[in-house]
Design a protein around this motif. Structure first.
Motif, PDB file in Angstrom:
ATOM      1  N   ALA A   1      17.157  54.388   3.495  1.00  0.00           N
ATOM      2  CA  ALA A   1      17.050  55.578   4.344  1.00  0.00           C
ATOM      3  C   ALA A   1      15.810  55.574   5.224  1.00  0.00           C
ATOM      4  O   ALA A   1      15.618  56.472   6.042  1.00  0.00           O
ATOM      5  N   THR A   2      14.958  54.561   5.064  1.00  0.00           N
ATOM      6  CA  THR A   2      13.733  54.445   5.854  1.00  0.00           C
ATOM      7  C   THR A   2      13.578  53.001   6.305  1.00  0.00           C
ATOM      8  O   THR A   2      14.416  52.147   6.008  1.00  0.00           O
ATOM      9  N   PHE A   3      12.487  52.731   7.007  1.00  0.00           N
ATOM     10  CA  PHE A   3      12.122  51.365   7.360  1.00  0.00           C
ATOM     11  C   PHE A   3      10.871  50.967   6.593  1.00  0.00           C
ATOM     12  O   PHE A   3       9.995  51.792   6.351  1.00  0.00           O
ATOM     13  N   ALA A   4      10.796  49.721   6.232  1.00  0.00           N
ATOM     14  CA  ALA A   4       9.578  49.101   5.700  1.00  0.00           C
ATOM     15  C   ALA A   4       9.212  49.515   4.289  1.00  0.00           C
ATOM     16  O   ALA A   4       8.124  49.196   3.817  1.00  0.00           O
ATOM     17  N   GLY A   5      10.119  50.214   3.594  1.00  0.00           N
ATOM     18  CA  GLY A   5       9.888  50.489   2.180  1.00  0.00           C
ATOM     19  C   GLY A   5       8.540  51.098   1.894  1.00  0.00           C
ATOM     20  O   GLY A   5       8.208  52.174   2.402  1.00  0.00           O
ATOM     21  N   ASP A   6       7.749  50.406   1.102  1.00  0.00           N
ATOM     22  CA  ASP A   6       6.448  50.916   0.673  1.00  0.00           C
ATOM     23  C   ASP A   6       5.307  50.457   1.582  1.00  0.00           C
ATOM     24  O   ASP A   6       4.139  50.508   1.181  1.00  0.00           O
ATOM     25  N   ALA A   7       5.630  50.034   2.795  1.00  0.00           N
ATOM     26  CA  ALA A   7       4.604  49.462   3.673  1.00  0.00           C
ATOM     27  C   ALA A   7       3.506  50.453   4.026  1.00  0.00           C
ATOM     28  O   ALA A   7       2.348  50.072   4.185  1.00  0.00           O
ATOM     29  N   TRP A   8       3.865  51.752   4.160  1.00  0.00           N
ATOM     30  CA  TRP A   8       2.805  52.717   4.470  1.00  0.00           C
ATOM     31  C   TRP A   8       1.891  52.926   3.273  1.00  0.00           C
ATOM     32  O   TRP A   8       0.670  53.072   3.434  1.00  0.00           O
ATOM     33  N   ASP A   9       2.455  52.919   2.076  1.00  0.00           N
ATOM     34  CA  ASP A   9       1.628  53.005   0.866  1.00  0.00           C
ATOM     35  C   ASP A   9       0.643  51.833   0.844  1.00  0.00           C
ATOM     36  O   ASP A   9      -0.538  52.003   0.504  1.00  0.00           O
ATOM     37  N   GLU A  10       1.147  50.653   1.206  1.00  0.00           N
ATOM     38  CA  GLU A  10       0.307  49.462   1.228  1.00  0.00           C
ATOM     39  C   GLU A  10      -0.757  49.570   2.310  1.00  0.00           C
ATOM     40  O   GLU A  10      -1.902  49.146   2.111  1.00  0.00           O
ATOM     41  N   TYR A  11      -0.403  50.136   3.444  1.00  0.00           N
ATOM     42  CA  TYR A  11      -1.382  50.360   4.513  1.00  0.00           C
ATOM     43  C   TYR A  11      -2.498  51.271   4.025  1.00  0.00           C
ATOM     44  O   TYR A  11      -3.685  50.979   4.203  1.00  0.00           O
ATOM     45  N   GLN A  12      -2.129  52.379   3.397  1.00  0.00           N
ATOM     46  CA  GLN A  12      -3.120  53.323   2.888  1.00  0.00           C
ATOM     47  C   GLN A  12      -4.074  52.655   1.904  1.00  0.00           C
ATOM     48  O   GLN A  12      -5.300  52.789   2.013  1.00  0.00           O
ATOM     49  N   ALA A  13      -3.498  51.940   0.939  1.00  0.00           N
ATOM     50  CA  ALA A  13      -4.317  51.314  -0.104  1.00  0.00           C
ATOM     51  C   ALA A  13      -5.207  50.224   0.475  1.00  0.00           C
ATOM     52  O   ALA A  13      -6.397  50.125   0.128  1.00  0.00           O
ATOM     53  N   ALA A  14      -4.627  49.389   1.346  1.00  0.00           N
ATOM     54  CA  ALA A  14      -5.400  48.299   1.942  1.00  0.00           C
ATOM     55  C   ALA A  14      -6.513  48.835   2.827  1.00  0.00           C
ATOM     56  O   ALA A  14      -7.636  48.308   2.837  1.00  0.00           O
ATOM     57  N   LEU A  15      -6.225  49.891   3.574  1.00  0.00           N
ATOM     58  CA  LEU A  15      -7.229  50.465   4.462  1.00  0.00           C
ATOM     59  C   LEU A  15      -8.387  51.051   3.666  1.00  0.00           C
ATOM     60  O   LEU A  15      -9.555  50.792   3.976  1.00  0.00           O
ATOM     61  N   GLU A  16      -8.071  51.828   2.642  1.00  0.00           N
ATOM     62  CA  GLU A  16      -9.149  52.426   1.851  1.00  0.00           C
ATOM     63  C   GLU A  16     -10.006  51.355   1.189  1.00  0.00           C
ATOM     64  O   GLU A  16     -11.243  51.459   1.163  1.00  0.00           O
ATOM     65  N   ALA A  17      -9.366  50.305   0.653  1.00  0.00           N
ATOM     66  CA  ALA A  17     -10.124  49.231   0.000  1.00  0.00           C
ATOM     67  C   ALA A  17     -11.013  48.499   1.005  1.00  0.00           C
ATOM     68  O   ALA A  17     -12.179  48.198   0.724  1.00  0.00           O
ATOM     69  N   ALA A  18     -10.460  48.214   2.193  1.00  0.00           N
ATOM     70  CA  ALA A  18     -11.227  47.499   3.214  1.00  0.00           C
ATOM     71  C   ALA A  18     -12.362  48.361   3.759  1.00  0.00           C
ATOM     72  O   ALA A  18     -13.460  47.858   4.025  1.00  0.00           O
ATOM     73  N   VAL A  19     -12.104  49.652   3.920  1.00  0.00           N
ATOM     74  CA  VAL A  19     -13.159  50.558   4.371  1.00  0.00           C
ATOM     75  C   VAL A  19     -14.272  50.618   3.335  1.00  0.00           C
ATOM     76  O   VAL A  19     -15.462  50.561   3.674  1.00  0.00           O
ATOM     77  N   ASN A  20     -13.915  50.707   2.073  1.00  0.00           N
ATOM     78  CA  ASN A  20     -14.909  50.755   1.004  1.00  0.00           C
ATOM     79  C   ASN A  20     -15.776  49.499   1.009  1.00  0.00           C
ATOM     80  O   ASN A  20     -17.010  49.576   0.902  1.00  0.00           O
ATOM     81  N   THR A  21     -15.133  48.334   1.163  1.00  0.00           N
ATOM     82  CA  THR A  21     -15.883  47.072   1.217  1.00  0.00           C
ATOM     83  C   THR A  21     -16.814  47.039   2.418  1.00  0.00           C
ATOM     84  O   THR A  21     -17.977  46.631   2.323  1.00  0.00           O
ATOM     85  N   THR A  22     -16.303  47.469   3.571  1.00  0.00           N
ATOM     86  CA  THR A  22     -17.097  47.478   4.800  1.00  0.00           C
ATOM     87  C   THR A  22     -18.317  48.381   4.662  1.00  0.00           C
ATOM     88  O   THR A  22     -19.435  48.010   5.052  1.00  0.00           O
TER      89      THR A  22
END
Length: 216
Positions: free
Chosen positions: A92-113
C-alpha cells in the motif's frame, strides 16, 4: 543571522519519479499513502522520548499537526484507490521501511557529526534527535514544494500548501531551540547538510526503484 534562517538542503532530483507516478492513480495513491505513513512516523518520533516534566506546548502542537497531515494524505490516497485504506504495508506504500531507515541513519550520523565536532549540542539530551528532526523537516518542505504543483494540476484537492505552512512554523520553533542550545551551529551546518542529503538520497532511491517496478 541564525543558522535556521538560512539553511537550505542540497538539491536532489525528484521530478522524474514524481512525474511518473502522478499520472497513474494507483501509483499516486501509494505515494500519498507513503507520505501519510512518514508524517505519522515523524509525529510519533517527535514525542517518543520526551520528558513529560519539560513537555513543551510546541511539541504537542507538532504531534497533533503531524497526525493531521498523515490523515490529510491518507484521505487523498483513499480517494484515488480505496485499497490503501487499511494499511501502511509494502503493498500500500512505496519503499517499505525506507523512511524509518532514513530517520535512524540521519539521527546516528548527526550524533556522530556533532560528537566529532565537539559540539555543545552533542552533550544535550535529545540534541541529535532535535537536530535530525530539523534537517528532516527542511527536506520534506523541499519534497513537498516540488510535488505541490503536480498535485495541484492532478485535479484532486491540494493540501500540500497548508502542510508546508505548518512545517515552516515547526522549523522555526526547532531552529530557535537549537540556537538556544548551541549558538555555534552554523559552523558545522555544511557537514550536517551533506549527512542529511546522503541519507535522503538512499531513501529517494528506494522510491524511484519502487516506482520503476510498479509502473512496469
Amino acid at each position: 543571522m541564525a543558522a535556521h534562517q538560512v539553511f537550505k538542503p542540497k538539491v536532489i532530483a525528484l521530478e522524474g519519479a514524481l512525474e511518473r507516478l502522478v499520472v497513474d492513480s494507483s501509483l499516486h495513491a501509494r505515494f500519498l499513502n507513503t507520505l501519510s505513513r512518514l508524517e505519522f512516523l515523524e509525529a510519533q518520533r517527535g514525542v517518543a522520548s520526551v520528558d513529560l516534566h519539560v513537555f513543551r506546548k510546541e511539541t504537542l502542537q507538532f504531534h497533533v499537526e503531524g497526525t493531521r497531515h498523515a490523515w490529510m494524505f491518507k484521505k487523498l490516497a483513499c480517494r484515488l484507490d480505496g485499497r490503501v485504506a487499511d494499511s501502511f504495508g509494502h503493498q500500500a506504500t512505496f519503499a517499505g521501511d525506507a523512511w524509518d531507515e532514513y530517520q535512524a541513519a540521519l539521527e546516528a550520523a548527526v550524533n556522530t557529526t556533532l560528537q566529532e565536532a565537539s559540539a555543545t549540542l552533542a552533550t544535550v539530551e535529545s540534541g541529535a534527535r532535535t537536530c535530525a528532526s530539523w534537517l528532516a523537516a527542511h527536506r520534506l518542505i523541499e519534497l513537498y514544494s516540488v510535488y505541490e504543483p503536480m498535485l495541484a494540476a492532478s485535479g484532486i484537492p491540494n493540501v500540500v500548501a497548508v502542510i508546508i505552512e505548518d512545517k515552516l512554523v515547526h522549523i522555526e520553533s526547532l531552529g530557535e531551540q537549537l540556537a538556544a542550545l548551541d549558538d555555534d551551529l552554523s559552523s558545522y551546518l555544511e557537514v550536517l547538510s551533506d549527512v542529511e542529503s546522503n541519507c535522503f538520497r538512499r531513501f529517494w532511491g528506494h522510491i524511484e526503484a519502487c516506482v520503476e517496478v510498479a509502473a512496469a
